[in-house]
Design an enzyme around this catalytic site. Structure first.
Site, PDB file in Angstrom:
ATOM      1  N   HIS A 173       0.827  -1.210   0.000  1.00 21.18           N
ATOM      2  CA  HIS A 173       0.000   0.000   0.000  1.00 21.18           C
ATOM      3  C   HIS A 173       0.856   1.254   0.000  1.00 21.18           C
ATOM      4  O   HIS A 173       2.083   1.189   0.097  1.00 21.18           O
ATOM      5  CB  HIS A 173      -0.963   0.003   1.195  1.00 21.18           C
ATOM      6  CG  HIS A 173      -0.332  -0.085   2.540  1.00 21.18           C
ATOM      7  ND1 HIS A 173       0.365   0.958   3.125  1.00 21.18           N
ATOM      8  CD2 HIS A 173      -0.292  -1.102   3.436  1.00 21.18           C
ATOM      9  CE1 HIS A 173       0.781   0.596   4.320  1.00 21.18           C
ATOM     10  NE2 HIS A 173       0.418  -0.665   4.537  1.00 21.18           N
ATOM     11  N   CYS A 190       3.162  -4.718   6.593  1.00 15.69           N
ATOM     12  CA  CYS A 190       2.892  -4.557   5.164  1.00 15.69           C
ATOM     13  C   CYS A 190       4.108  -3.989   4.438  1.00 15.69           C
ATOM     14  O   CYS A 190       5.118  -3.663   5.058  1.00 15.69           O
ATOM     15  CB  CYS A 190       1.708  -3.617   4.958  1.00 15.69           C
ATOM     16  SG  CYS A 190       0.137  -4.282   5.515  1.00 15.69           S
TER      17      CYS A 190
END
Length: 180
Positions: free
Chosen positions: A135, A155
């Protein structure tokens, strides 16, 4: 009289930053899960995208969660998992621009997790975790990428302009390999 010198210097910059190799044209609208492959190198803070023939297409700077860059052991350790995954879903995200969810945990992830539990490397009541993806950053915080600030919960994060490119390029099902 600075103009000829300036133009000469610009020519050198263009020549040294250009590739004379014939560029391939990719139709991202018809891309399938086998059109591209992603390789994330945690130790280099890089993500590379290759085509199906193994030819490098583009690279992006990325950051992660925990600074030690080790393999994810359990939920809450802020580490990015290592292994071979696939993009499971794509969606726009209210905080991080776009989110490409990966299919962590996989069967291999569970095998390593259970092995670590059996060896006492992690608590018996630990959970494996999930919700790992690729992301962007918080709005106006792309500097975190430039400064290699690992800030995620495990992430892979890159600049918002880059995540928009990646989101448009990679279809669901694309292989994502994460290595230390």
């Amino acid at each position: 009289m600075k103009t000829p010198l300036y133009l000469s210097l610009m020519g050198v910059v263009v020549l040294t930053n250009s590739s004379f190799k014939k560029a391939k044209i990719y139709n991202f609208r018809t891309a399938t899960k086998n059109t591209f492959r992603v390789l994330v190198l945690k130790s280099k803070y890089e993500m590379h995208i290759y085509d199906s023939s193994g030819e490098w297409i583009v690279g992006y700077p990325v950051v992660f969660g925990n600074k030690d860059l080790g393999d994810k052991m359990m939920e809450g350790d802020r580490k990015t998992p290592e292994g071979i995954f696939h993009i499971a879903m794509k969606r726009r995200h209210e905080k991080w621009d776009s989110f490409l969810s990966i299919d962590y945990p996989t069967a291999e992830s569970y095998r390593r997790f259970n092995e670590r539990k059996a060896k006492g490397q992690i608590p018996a009541n630990a959970r494996i975790g999930g919700s790992i993806g690729i992301h962007g950053t918080w709005p106006h915080e792309d500097f975190a990428i430039d400064q290699y600030q690992n800030w995620t919960e495990g992430c892979i994060s890159t600049k918002n302009a880059f995540i928009q490119q990646i989101f448009s390029m990679l279809p669901v099902g694309t292989e994502v390999e994460i290595r230390r």
